[in-house]
Design a protein around this motif. Structure first.
Motif, PDB file in Angstrom:
ATOM      1  N   GLU A 204       0.831  -1.206   0.000  1.00 38.57           N
ATOM      2  CA  GLU A 204       0.000   0.000   0.000  1.00 38.57           C
ATOM      3  C   GLU A 204       0.862   1.252   0.000  1.00 38.57           C
ATOM      4  N   LEU A 205       1.905   1.228   0.824  1.00 40.07           N
ATOM      5  CA  LEU A 205       2.764   2.413   0.926  1.00 40.07           C
ATOM      6  C   LEU A 205       3.563   2.636  -0.346  1.00 40.07           C
ATOM      7  N   ALA A 206       4.066   1.559  -0.934  1.00 41.19           N
ATOM      8  CA  ALA A 206       4.850   1.706  -2.166  1.00 41.19           C
ATOM      9  C   ALA A 206       4.027   2.397  -3.239  1.00 41.19           C
ATOM     10  N   LYS A 207       2.769   1.988  -3.383  1.00 45.88           N
ATOM     11  CA  LYS A 207       1.897   2.607  -4.377  1.00 45.88           C
ATOM     12  C   LYS A 207       1.558   4.044  -3.994  1.00 45.88           C
ATOM     13  N   ALA A 208       1.272   4.270  -2.704  1.00 50.78           N
ATOM     14  CA  ALA A 208       0.908   5.614  -2.254  1.00 50.78           C
ATOM     15  C   ALA A 208       2.053   6.599  -2.473  1.00 50.78           C
ATOM     16  N   ILE A 209       3.270   6.144  -2.229  1.00 52.19           N
ATOM     17  CA  ILE A 209       4.432   7.019  -2.404  1.00 52.19           C
ATOM     18  C   ILE A 209       4.668   7.291  -3.887  1.00 52.19           C
ATOM     19  N   ALA A 210       4.587   6.244  -4.701  1.00 49.76           N
ATOM     20  CA  ALA A 210       4.791   6.420  -6.144  1.00 49.76           C
ATOM     21  C   ALA A 210       3.739   7.347  -6.740  1.00 49.76           C
ATOM     22  N   ASP A 211       2.506   7.282  -6.210  1.00 52.89           N
ATOM     23  CA  ASP A 211       1.418   8.122  -6.718  1.00 52.89           C
ATOM     24  C   ASP A 211       1.434   9.528  -6.134  1.00 52.89           C
ATOM     25  N   GLY A 212       2.265   9.751  -5.102  1.00 48.21           N
ATOM     26  CA  GLY A 212       2.354  11.082  -4.504  1.00 48.21           C
ATOM     27  C   GLY A 212       1.137  11.457  -3.677  1.00 48.21           C
ATOM     28  N   THR A 213       0.466  10.470  -3.056  1.00 41.84           N
ATOM     29  CA  THR A 213      -0.710  10.760  -2.238  1.00 41.84           C
ATOM     30  C   THR A 213      -0.283  11.378  -0.912  1.00 41.84           C
ATOM     31  N   PRO A 214      -1.202  12.038  -0.196  1.00 39.33           N
ATOM     32  CA  PRO A 214      -0.858  12.607   1.113  1.00 39.33           C
ATOM     33  C   PRO A 214      -0.303  11.559   2.075  1.00 39.33           C
ATOM     34  N   LEU A 215      -0.882  10.347   2.063  1.00 33.91           N
ATOM     35  CA  LEU A 215      -0.389   9.286   2.935  1.00 33.91           C
ATOM     36  C   LEU A 215       1.046   8.925   2.584  1.00 33.91           C
ATOM     37  N   GLY A 216       1.318   8.781   1.293  1.00 34.68           N
ATOM     38  CA  GLY A 216       2.675   8.443   0.868  1.00 34.68           C
ATOM     39  C   GLY A 216       3.665   9.528   1.207  1.00 34.68           C
TER      40      GLY A 216
END
Length: 237
Positions: A204-216
């Protein structure tokens, strides 16, 4: 691609390396069933992955191949993705300026949805894939954890020492670095608990970071802050 990696790392100077393409996993499983490593001969199997996580893909591949005694490695999601782990290497064979722009805009190799089709789009045909030229293994290993795991495994078998240098200046931003590191872990492994109590997995984090989401972005910032403080404490011991 495997020969390109062997040449780039100079592994042929350590051992005679023979590469055999066996096609589908059923053929590979049949061929490697009786293989055993000894003092003179070392074997590894490399297959395309079915999981985004390096750890998960290797475990699944071992099951699919009948749990052989030799090491099994995976190209995530397919070996065509590894071509784009060094964008300049890929662009050297791009068939047009537009194709080079497509490579520049592509996500990290392991996040390319259909690497085989993408490769066909930018090169025209499999016969025109890049096979010669300089390949930046340091950059490729930083952008593709499955590639790094494979070359480290082969290097260990032939007794070669690898010392990868993280080429941060060539990565698009810090998100690439953090997202790639997380993809080395099992996808469902919980790696972060937020202040609100939510437990977040590596996938979940890998995708969130790659997508630049607030969580990431929140995780990346917290990770870098902790790393900064830890390094500072070590420097003052």
């Amino acid at each position: 691609m495997v020969q390109t990696l062997v040449n780039a790392l100079g592994l042929h100077q350590k051992a005679h390396i023979s590469i055999r393409s066996l096609g589908v996993k059923r053929n590979i499983a049949s061929h490697i069933r009786q293989l055993r490593n000894d003092d003179l001969h070392k074997f590894v199997a490399l297959v395309d992955a079915d999981e985004a996580s390096v750890a998960d893909s290797r475990e699944l591949a071992r099951q699919q191949l009948g749990r052989p005694s030799i090491d099994v490695f995976c190209a995530v999601p397919t070996i065509e993705a590894w071509i784009f782990a060094d964008p300049d290497f890929a662009k050297s064979a791009a068939r047009s300026p537009h194709a080079r722009e497509m490579i520049d805009r592509a996500p990290l190799p392991e996040a390319i949805p259909y690497p085989k089709q993408f490769a066909m789009n930018v090169f025209g045909s499999a016969s025109k894939y890049p096979v010669a030229g300089d390949f930046d293994v340091n950059l490729a290993a930083a952008r593709s954890p499955s590639l790094r795991t494979f070359v480290e495994g082969v290097a260990a078998l032939v007794g070669a020492d690898l010392d990868f240098k993280l080429p941060v200046g060539k990565l698009s931003d810090t998100r690439d670095v953090v997202s790639t590191l997380l993809r080395e872990l099992p996808e469902t492994k919980v790696v972060w608990k937020t202040m609100a109590g939510a437990r977040i997995s590596a996938g979940e984090l890998a995708k969130a970071i790659a997508d630049g989401t607030p969580l990431g972005n929140q995780y990346a910032t917290e990770l870098l802050r902790v790393a900064r403080d830890l390094i500072a404490r070590q420097a003052n011991k």
